[in-house]
Enzyme design. Structure first.
Site, PDB file in Angstrom:
ATOM      1  N   ASP A  11       0.880  -1.169   0.000  1.00  0.00           N
ATOM      2  CA  ASP A  11       0.000   0.000   0.000  1.00  0.00           C
ATOM      3  C   ASP A  11       0.912   1.212   0.000  1.00  0.00           C
ATOM      4  O   ASP A  11       1.615   1.470   0.976  1.00  0.00           O
ATOM      5  CB  ASP A  11      -0.877  -0.036   1.259  1.00  0.00           C
ATOM      6  CG  ASP A  11      -1.743   1.215   1.409  1.00  0.00           C
ATOM      7  OD1 ASP A  11      -1.553   2.192   0.645  1.00  0.00           O
ATOM      8  OD2 ASP A  11      -2.605   1.205   2.307  1.00  0.00           O
ATOM      9  N   TYR A 227       2.826  -7.483  18.880  1.00  0.00           N
ATOM     10  CA  TYR A 227       1.722  -7.483  17.935  1.00  0.00           C
ATOM     11  C   TYR A 227       1.872  -6.342  16.940  1.00  0.00           C
ATOM     12  O   TYR A 227       2.027  -5.200  17.330  1.00  0.00           O
ATOM     13  CB  TYR A 227       0.371  -7.366  18.646  1.00  0.00           C
ATOM     14  CG  TYR A 227      -0.739  -7.425  17.640  1.00  0.00           C
ATOM     15  CD1 TYR A 227      -1.045  -8.641  17.025  1.00  0.00           C
ATOM     16  CD2 TYR A 227      -1.396  -6.287  17.227  1.00  0.00           C
ATOM     17  CE1 TYR A 227      -1.997  -8.707  16.044  1.00  0.00           C
ATOM     18  CE2 TYR A 227      -2.363  -6.349  16.254  1.00  0.00           C
ATOM     19  CZ  TYR A 227      -2.659  -7.559  15.664  1.00  0.00           C
ATOM     20  OH  TYR A 227      -3.597  -7.612  14.675  1.00  0.00           O
ATOM     21  N   LYS A 230      -2.237  -5.151  10.679  1.00  0.00           N
ATOM     22  CA  LYS A 230      -2.839  -5.978   9.643  1.00  0.00           C
ATOM     23  C   LYS A 230      -2.064  -5.772   8.348  1.00  0.00           C
ATOM     24  O   LYS A 230      -1.597  -4.683   8.083  1.00  0.00           O
ATOM     25  CB  LYS A 230      -4.299  -5.555   9.435  1.00  0.00           C
ATOM     26  CG  LYS A 230      -5.101  -5.438  10.722  1.00  0.00           C
ATOM     27  CD  LYS A 230      -5.265  -6.773  11.433  1.00  0.00           C
ATOM     28  CE  LYS A 230      -6.109  -6.649  12.679  1.00  0.00           C
ATOM     29  NZ  LYS A 230      -5.506  -5.826  13.724  1.00  0.00           N
TER      30      LYS A 230
HETATM   31  P1  13P Z   1      -5.289  -0.310   4.847  1.00  0.00           P
HETATM   32  O1  13P Z   1      -4.571  -1.261   5.785  1.00  0.00           O
HETATM   33  O2  13P Z   1      -5.903  -1.002   3.683  1.00  0.00           O
HETATM   34  O3  13P Z   1      -4.411   0.836   4.468  1.00  0.00           O
HETATM   35  O4  13P Z   1      -6.540   0.253   5.630  1.00  0.00           O
HETATM   36  C1  13P Z   1      -6.317   1.059   6.727  1.00  0.00           C
HETATM   37  C2  13P Z   1      -7.542   1.314   7.510  1.00  0.00           C
HETATM   38  O5  13P Z   1      -7.418   1.413   8.701  1.00  0.00           O
HETATM   39  C3  13P Z   1      -8.825   1.534   6.863  1.00  0.00           C
HETATM   40  O6  13P Z   1      -9.813   1.864   7.783  1.00  0.00           O
HETATM   41 MG    MG Z   2      -4.979  -2.027   2.185  1.00  0.00          MG
HETATM   42 MG    MG Z   3      -4.153   2.243   3.169  1.00  0.00          MG
END
Ligand code: 13P
Ligand code: MG
Ligand code: MG
Ligand code: 13P
Length: 361
Positions: A11, A227, A230
């Protein structure tokens, strides 16, 4: 000839917010990869995106974790980050954690899934790419594909698959991996991988040692013991002739299971299988999405992609995902829509506890 299929993703700026990737970033990547192809550095490539994640799919003969290939991907992400900065896209350069490339893109922020294999007479592969979720999202579908006879008929009736598969599981907290063999150790495997934030399936092998599937787990691997967020993961799965059939590989996604990573990386929601053109999560920045790109590999060339979730047979999964989304959203800031305190990407908990500390009598 041994072919390496590398999927490297990052990203590097959202358009708009975290919902999508601007076409100019894709154009930048395509231009640079086409130059690399002309120079013979790669055999073929395909650039795509899911949500705000830019995906570079490359074929070459340099093997796994090749420095030149990883550097090429890093250079593409850096160049596209410049465009993202110029357009002031959201979170430009978000996933490039290091200032400069150093040997291997793993650990520098981008996600990587790579397999090397001797090309078969016909070699179908599926590349799954997800946004607003984490690598643990693949645990349930990988289990179903390679160990659940109610999902995969071949486990029962195909002599080549009947012996079962071996799962390589990463312990996120130590960075160590264990191999667990199914069907014999199926319950042990489930004990671990049901904890999707703690144990992540990295690879699946056939019992003769042939690689069957591999997932990206990069940042989880890197910062073991602590941790870390994501990572909008990718997954490569090989199909047919001793591997699960294409339809067995897609089948688990007819059930939109709950995954972590929606809104601020901190909410559970259903993983919705969508065609490429619907991979733009907007409702509450979601719900989490997965796309499936199918390719036939021919002398290293990527024949495809086929947009595999562009099929009305997945309409009910999408509908159910919307119904579940509606239900989960009504929980607002309450668990289990919001993830538990130790899994929040960021939190006001310490400030609030500090402010209220004297009120607990
Ligand atoms: P991404 O991890 O896809 O950048 O999304 C971040 C997020 O917190 C969207 O609410
Ligand atoms: Mg993303
Ligand atoms: Mg993002
Ligand atoms: P900011 O608006 O502070 O970036 O956080 C919200 C978000 O998008 C989380 O990824």
């Amino acid at each position: 000839m041994k072919i390496t299929l590398s999927v490297i993703k990052a990203d590097i700026g959202g358009y708009v917010g975290h919902s999508s990737v601007h076409p100019r970033l894709i154009e930048t990547a395509e231009r640079m990869l086409s130059q690399a192809q002309e120079k013979g550095e790669i055999i073929d490539f395909f650039v795509t995106r899911v949500g705000d994640d830019l995906q570079l799919i490359l074929t070459h003969t340099n093997g796994l974790e090749n420095e030149r290939i990883h550097k090429l991907a890093w250079d593409v992400f850096e160049a596209a980050t410049e465009v993202a900065k110029e357009l002031k896209l959201y979170g430009a350069g978000q996933d490039l954690l290091a200032d400069a490339f150093s040997g291997n893109i793993k650990g520098l922020g981008p996600g990587v899934a790579e397999i090397e294999f001797e090309e078969r007479r016909s070699d179908p592969v599926v590349i799954f790419m997800a946004d607003k979720t984490s690598p643990g999202a693949w645990n349930l579908p990988l289990f179903k594909i390679f160990a659940d006879p109610f999902n995969t008929a071949g486990l029962v009736i195909d002599p080549k698959m009947h012996p079962g598969f071996v799962f390589e599981v990463l312990d996120v907290h130590t960075g160590k991996m264990a191999r667990i063999s199914t069907p014999e150790e199926m319950y042990d495997l489930l004990t671990l991988i049901g904890s999707v934030e703690d144990y992540i399936i990295k690879n699946v092998y056939r019992k003769d040692g042939e690689i069957a599937a591999t997932a990206s787990v990069e940042k989880l691997n890197l910062i073991a013991g602590e941790y870390v967020g994501k990572d909008d993961p990718v997954l490569i799965v090989r199909c047919q002739s001793g591997f699960p059939a294409l339809g067995e590989v897609l089948e688990p996604f007819a059930f939109p299971h709950l995954v972590a990573g929606w809104m601020r990386g901190s909410h559970f929601g259903p993983l919705m299988p969508v065609p490429f053109h619907h991979a733009n999560p907007t409702r509450f920045d979601g719900p989490p999405r997965v796309i499936a790109a199918g390719f036939q590999i021919a002398e290293g060339k990527l024949i495809g992609p086929r947009d595999l979730f562009d099929d009305p047979a997945f309409d009910e999964a999408r509908h159910l995902a919307n119904v579940i989304s509606e239900y989960m959203r009504r929980m607002g800031p309450f668990e289990p829509h919001r993830v538990g305190p130790d899994k929040l990407e960021y939190t006001t908990m310490p400030q609030v506890l500090e402010k209220l500390k004297d009120r607990f009598q």
